[in-house]
Design a protein around this motif. Sequence first.
Motif, mmCIF file in Angstrom:
data_model
loop_
_atom_site.group_PDB
_atom_site.id
_atom_site.type_symbol
_atom_site.label_atom_id
_atom_site.label_comp_id
_atom_site.label_asym_id
_atom_site.label_seq_id
_atom_site.Cartn_x
_atom_site.Cartn_y
_atom_site.Cartn_z
ATOM 1 N N LEU A 1 26.998 -0.235 20.973
ATOM 2 C CA LEU A 1 25.460 -0.209 21.187
ATOM 3 C C LEU A 1 24.659 -0.376 20.052
ATOM 4 O O LEU A 1 23.501 -0.672 20.469
ATOM 5 C CB LEU A 1 25.598 1.504 21.302
ATOM 6 C CG LEU A 1 26.069 1.939 22.709
ATOM 7 C CD1 LEU A 1 26.348 3.721 22.576
ATOM 8 C CD2 LEU A 1 25.312 1.593 23.789
ATOM 9 N N TRP B 1 23.848 -3.951 20.923
ATOM 10 C CA TRP B 1 22.883 -4.167 21.998
ATOM 11 C C TRP B 1 21.398 -3.582 21.611
ATOM 12 O O TRP B 1 20.548 -4.181 21.990
ATOM 13 C CB TRP B 1 23.551 -3.207 23.170
ATOM 14 C CG TRP B 1 22.513 -3.436 24.334
ATOM 15 C CD1 TRP B 1 22.130 -4.477 24.827
ATOM 16 C CD2 TRP B 1 22.233 -2.468 25.449
ATOM 17 N NE1 TRP B 1 21.409 -4.403 26.129
ATOM 18 C CE2 TRP B 1 21.487 -3.171 26.371
ATOM 19 C CE3 TRP B 1 22.661 -1.052 25.450
ATOM 20 C CZ2 TRP B 1 21.178 -2.335 27.409
ATOM 21 C CZ3 TRP B 1 21.965 -0.304 26.537
ATOM 22 C CH2 TRP B 1 21.402 -1.033 27.377
ATOM 23 N N SER C 1 18.301 -6.066 22.051
ATOM 24 C CA SER C 1 17.231 -5.640 23.022
ATOM 25 C C SER C 1 16.046 -5.158 22.269
ATOM 26 O O SER C 1 14.928 -5.683 22.486
ATOM 27 C CB SER C 1 17.892 -4.628 23.843
ATOM 28 O OG SER C 1 18.224 -3.401 23.345
ATOM 29 N N SER D 1 18.676 -9.584 26.679
ATOM 30 C CA SER D 1 19.506 -8.259 26.250
ATOM 31 C C SER D 1 20.304 -7.851 27.469
ATOM 32 O O SER D 1 21.313 -7.265 27.228
ATOM 33 C CB SER D 1 18.299 -7.346 26.048
ATOM 34 O OG SER D 1 17.439 -6.899 27.101
ATOM 35 N N MET D 2 19.929 -8.644 28.648
ATOM 36 C CA MET D 2 20.636 -8.276 29.898
ATOM 37 C C MET D 2 22.259 -9.052 29.856
ATOM 38 O O MET D 2 23.253 -8.449 29.872
ATOM 39 C CB MET D 2 20.007 -8.397 31.279
ATOM 40 C CG MET D 2 18.878 -7.464 31.472
ATOM 41 S SD MET D 2 18.188 -7.628 32.933
ATOM 42 C CE MET D 2 17.280 -9.302 32.745
ATOM 43 N N PHE E 1 24.417 -7.512 27.026
ATOM 44 C CA PHE E 1 24.876 -6.008 27.734
ATOM 45 C C PHE E 1 26.111 -6.591 28.562
ATOM 46 O O PHE E 1 27.025 -5.726 28.304
ATOM 47 C CB PHE E 1 24.027 -5.305 28.543
ATOM 48 C CG PHE E 1 24.348 -3.987 29.002
ATOM 49 C CD1 PHE E 1 24.531 -3.002 28.095
ATOM 50 C CD2 PHE E 1 24.579 -3.896 30.349
ATOM 51 C CE1 PHE E 1 25.255 -1.849 28.573
ATOM 52 C CE2 PHE E 1 24.923 -2.813 30.820
ATOM 53 C CZ PHE E 1 25.245 -1.646 29.827
ATOM 54 N N LEU F 1 28.667 -7.437 26.316
ATOM 55 C CA LEU F 1 29.550 -6.285 25.519
ATOM 56 C C LEU F 1 30.033 -5.707 26.461
ATOM 57 O O LEU F 1 31.085 -4.956 26.088
ATOM 58 C CB LEU F 1 28.261 -5.509 25.072
ATOM 59 C CG LEU F 1 27.517 -6.048 23.658
ATOM 60 C CD1 LEU F 1 26.276 -5.445 23.348
ATOM 61 C CD2 LEU F 1 28.350 -6.691 22.758
#
Length: 85
Positions: A22, A25, A29, A59-60, A63, A66
Amino acid sequence: MSHQNKPKAYWKENIKIVLILLTIWFLVSFGAGIIFKDVLNEIKIGGFKLGFWFAQQGSMYVFVILIFIYVRLMNKLDKKYGYDE
């Protein structure tokens, strides 16, 4: 390791993995899309500014990557503590 400590140790490692992922991320992001936007906007990819790209697409992608990393790490953790099928 005793039977009572096993679930606690498993949960502790699980939370550590989640917090690390997290954090990555968040840095990608929020950091790349907002905080470092001006610096990244000096670089262009395909005609688009890099800061804009991170805010809209990057960022997508990170994600989703991840998620796959989390699955792999959790499979290893499950095997380590004997929770695999």
